[in-house]
Design an enzyme around this catalytic site. Sequence first.
Site: not given
Ligand SMILES: [Zn+2]
Length: 262
Positions: A40-42, A105, A147, A157
Amino acid sequence: MSEQPKPDSPVAAKVFPSPNHGERLGADGTPRRPDMLVLHYTGMPDAGDALQRLCNPAAEVSAHYFVFENGRVLQLVPEGRRAWHAGRASWAGERDINSASIGIEIANPGHQGGLPPYPAAQIAAVIALSRDIVSRWAIPADRVLGHSDVAPERKLDPGELFPWEELNRAGIGHFVRPAPVRGGRFLSPGESGQPVEALQAMLAMYGYDIALTGSYDEATTAVVAAFQRHFRPERIDGIADASTITTLRDLIASRPAATVIL
Ligand SMILES: [Zn+2]
């Protein structure tokens, strides 16, 4: 002085605990071990704010690991526990992605923050951490996903600037060199018929959650765009051009032999 808990991965500097987790359960209600890695990215401007949110009980979100821009790694949730990172998601017929996966993350402001590139130190840390996780849990290469792969209609993301090819070169994840983008026949939103159904069948065979309707609907467009974001990032338009279809076919043909198709 109380003893600090030790991270599951030696790549993590320390444990920074989040309360947002539960028990990993399989479809039959028995404990399940993770066999998937979701990145993921935040999607927030500030990494510290994102970290606080992932540890806030009111937010009800978390991940197992958090990677700062400078490459520092924290563990928020023990790997044996079910962190709350994927939300409503699906892959290869499975819907409880949180029970099936370990989530990382990666601090990055995301599309809403102008999608800044991932710093090299951060990617080096993601590679080291992912390598450690996939080897300890024997996670198949084609189950290292974004994600957006498991929630294509909701999520973007870790985004098209995430260097999946570089991870693949480091031995993490499944990737083939994308077929060059050029003209030729393609399938577009609004079309219907057997070729559209064949495209949907190939995407479903790879693991994407897509119904074989034979109609190039919004859901199909979202899945094609998610596929492009991960595997053919040069152009993300949701149109199944020849490059997209060839890349998908090459990916299926080169799938790691050890993979069990559910
Ligand atoms: Zn995500």
